[in-house]
Design a protein around this motif. Structure first.
Motif, mmCIF file in Angstrom:
data_model
loop_
_atom_site.group_PDB
_atom_site.id
_atom_site.type_symbol
_atom_site.label_atom_id
_atom_site.label_comp_id
_atom_site.label_asym_id
_atom_site.label_seq_id
_atom_site.Cartn_x
_atom_site.Cartn_y
_atom_site.Cartn_z
ATOM 1 N N SER A 1 25.954 -14.987 -22.369
ATOM 2 C CA SER A 1 26.015 -13.550 -22.074
ATOM 3 C C SER A 1 27.037 -13.249 -20.982
ATOM 4 O O SER A 1 27.709 -12.214 -21.024
ATOM 5 C CB SER A 1 24.639 -13.012 -21.688
ATOM 6 O OG SER A 1 24.196 -13.560 -20.464
ATOM 7 N N LEU A 2 27.169 -14.151 -20.005
ATOM 8 C CA LEU A 2 28.186 -13.934 -18.962
ATOM 9 C C LEU A 2 29.597 -14.046 -19.530
ATOM 10 O O LEU A 2 30.482 -13.269 -19.154
ATOM 11 C CB LEU A 2 27.989 -14.916 -17.803
ATOM 12 C CG LEU A 2 26.755 -14.679 -16.946
ATOM 13 C CD1 LEU A 2 26.652 -15.741 -15.853
ATOM 14 C CD2 LEU A 2 26.758 -13.287 -16.337
ATOM 15 N N TYR A 3 29.817 -14.990 -20.431
ATOM 16 C CA TYR A 3 31.134 -15.099 -21.074
ATOM 17 C C TYR A 3 31.438 -13.827 -21.855
ATOM 18 O O TYR A 3 32.537 -13.270 -21.758
ATOM 19 C CB TYR A 3 31.196 -16.302 -22.027
ATOM 20 C CG TYR A 3 30.951 -17.642 -21.385
ATOM 21 C CD1 TYR A 3 31.357 -17.922 -20.081
ATOM 22 C CD2 TYR A 3 30.302 -18.651 -22.077
ATOM 23 C CE1 TYR A 3 31.130 -19.158 -19.502
ATOM 24 C CE2 TYR A 3 30.076 -19.891 -21.514
ATOM 25 C CZ TYR A 3 30.492 -20.135 -20.228
ATOM 26 O OH TYR A 3 30.263 -21.364 -19.658
ATOM 27 N N ALA A 4 30.470 -13.367 -22.628
ATOM 28 C CA ALA A 4 30.664 -12.162 -23.442
ATOM 29 C C ALA A 4 30.902 -10.936 -22.554
ATOM 30 O O ALA A 4 31.791 -10.123 -22.840
ATOM 31 C CB ALA A 4 29.460 -11.935 -24.352
ATOM 32 N N LEU A 5 30.134 -10.815 -21.478
ATOM 33 C CA LEU A 5 30.301 -9.698 -20.554
ATOM 34 C C LEU A 5 31.690 -9.711 -19.917
ATOM 35 O O LEU A 5 32.375 -8.683 -19.870
ATOM 36 C CB LEU A 5 29.217 -9.750 -19.470
ATOM 37 C CG LEU A 5 29.256 -8.671 -18.393
ATOM 38 C CD1 LEU A 5 29.061 -7.292 -19.009
ATOM 39 C CD2 LEU A 5 28.181 -8.948 -17.347
ATOM 40 N N ALA A 6 32.109 -10.893 -19.454
ATOM 41 C CA ALA A 6 33.418 -11.006 -18.799
ATOM 42 C C ALA A 6 34.569 -10.715 -19.766
ATOM 43 O O ALA A 6 35.548 -10.064 -19.392
ATOM 44 C CB ALA A 6 33.588 -12.399 -18.192
ATOM 45 N N LEU A 7 34.451 -11.190 -20.983
ATOM 46 C CA LEU A 7 35.553 -11.049 -21.943
ATOM 47 C C LEU A 7 35.620 -9.677 -22.597
ATOM 48 O O LEU A 7 36.702 -9.217 -22.957
ATOM 49 C CB LEU A 7 35.453 -12.135 -23.019
ATOM 50 C CG LEU A 7 35.695 -13.562 -22.537
ATOM 51 C CD1 LEU A 7 35.400 -14.555 -23.647
ATOM 52 C CD2 LEU A 7 37.115 -13.734 -22.010
ATOM 53 N N THR A 8 34.461 -9.036 -22.778
ATOM 54 C CA THR A 8 34.457 -7.763 -23.498
ATOM 55 C C THR A 8 34.217 -6.556 -22.606
ATOM 56 O O THR A 8 34.593 -5.444 -22.973
ATOM 57 C CB THR A 8 33.358 -7.750 -24.589
ATOM 58 O OG1 THR A 8 32.072 -7.757 -23.961
ATOM 59 C CG2 THR A 8 33.495 -8.935 -25.538
ATOM 60 N N LYS B 1 43.417 -15.331 -16.081
ATOM 61 C CA LYS B 1 43.738 -14.678 -14.801
ATOM 62 C C LYS B 1 44.526 -13.382 -14.962
ATOM 63 O O LYS B 1 44.267 -12.419 -14.264
ATOM 64 C CB LYS B 1 44.496 -15.644 -13.888
ATOM 65 C CG LYS B 1 43.580 -16.653 -13.271
ATOM 66 C CD LYS B 1 43.724 -16.672 -11.798
ATOM 67 C CE LYS B 1 42.818 -17.750 -11.283
ATOM 68 N NZ LYS B 1 42.199 -17.506 -10.081
ATOM 69 N N SER B 2 45.454 -13.355 -15.874
ATOM 70 C CA SER B 2 46.272 -12.155 -16.043
ATOM 71 C C SER B 2 45.689 -11.183 -17.071
ATOM 72 O O SER B 2 46.217 -10.091 -17.260
ATOM 73 C CB SER B 2 47.690 -12.551 -16.464
ATOM 74 O OG SER B 2 47.659 -13.198 -17.716
ATOM 75 N N GLY C 1 36.180 -23.563 -18.084
ATOM 76 C CA GLY C 1 36.601 -23.387 -16.700
ATOM 77 C C GLY C 1 38.112 -23.399 -16.579
ATOM 78 O O GLY C 1 38.704 -22.577 -15.863
ATOM 79 N N ALA C 2 38.763 -24.310 -17.274
ATOM 80 C CA ALA C 2 40.220 -24.366 -17.265
ATOM 81 C C ALA C 2 40.816 -23.125 -17.928
ATOM 82 O O ALA C 2 41.804 -22.562 -17.448
ATOM 83 C CB ALA C 2 40.705 -25.630 -17.984
ATOM 84 N N PHE C 3 40.185 -22.695 -19.012
ATOM 85 C CA PHE C 3 40.628 -21.489 -19.701
ATOM 86 C C PHE C 3 40.557 -20.278 -18.778
ATOM 87 O O PHE C 3 41.497 -19.473 -18.717
ATOM 88 C CB PHE C 3 39.769 -21.274 -20.950
ATOM 89 C CG PHE C 3 40.032 -19.990 -21.677
ATOM 90 C CD1 PHE C 3 41.263 -19.743 -22.274
ATOM 91 C CD2 PHE C 3 39.037 -19.034 -21.787
ATOM 92 C CE1 PHE C 3 41.494 -18.555 -22.953
ATOM 93 C CE2 PHE C 3 39.258 -17.845 -22.474
ATOM 94 C CZ PHE C 3 40.491 -17.606 -23.050
ATOM 95 N N ALA C 4 39.465 -20.174 -18.031
ATOM 96 C CA ALA C 4 39.318 -19.044 -17.094
ATOM 97 C C ALA C 4 40.363 -19.117 -15.993
ATOM 98 O O ALA C 4 40.973 -18.107 -15.638
ATOM 99 C CB ALA C 4 37.918 -19.033 -16.496
ATOM 100 N N ALA C 5 40.574 -20.307 -15.462
ATOM 101 C CA ALA C 5 41.503 -20.467 -14.345
ATOM 102 C C ALA C 5 42.956 -20.251 -14.747
ATOM 103 O O ALA C 5 43.748 -19.733 -13.956
ATOM 104 C CB ALA C 5 41.341 -21.855 -13.729
#
Length: 123
Positions: A83-90, A28-29, A20-24
């Motif tokens: 799967s959501l992490y993978a989808l968001a990152l890739t 972001k950029s 969560g901290a990593f995402a925030a």
């Protein structure tokens, strides 16, 4: 197995705070706002089910057999949040169809919890 599920609950909870901290702060950029929302959904469900895993283990300590339910929560965390992490990152769309399988695992885990509580505790 109770100790394993307690530890996994703690590990998954810790990772959800880190992610969560990593995402925030770190993503972001780098990824779109929608991808951030997708990633955060994974974080939220991971935390909820990490805490549920701890709850299941505490209840199991009372003698309620919850190995199957706990296993489904672990699978749900890996499939749904992963799967959501993978989808968001890739941005790779084929991760999307995996997410509902994780959701189904969450549902099965909770249904097994309710069934076992009903069987174990007298009304």
């Amino acid at each position: 197995m109770i100790k394993v599920y307690l530890m996994l609950g703690g590990i998954f909870a810790t990772l959800s705070v880190i992610l969560g901290a990593f995402a925030a702060h770190g993503l972001k950029s780098k990824i779109s706002e929608q991808a951030i929302v997708t990633f955060q959904t994974g974080v939220t469900y991971q935390m909820y089910h990490a805490l549920a895993l701890i709850l299941f283990a505490i209840v199991a300590k009372q003698g309620v057999p919850l190995n199957w339910g706990s296993g489904f929560l672990v699978a749900g965390i890996l499939l749904f949040s992963g799967s959501l992490y993978a989808l968001a990152l890739t941005g790779v769309k084929w991760f999307g169809p995996i997410t509902p399988l994780g959701g189904l695992c969450f549902i099965i885990g909770w249904v097994l919890f309710v069934v076992q509580i009903y069987r174990y505790f007298e009304v």
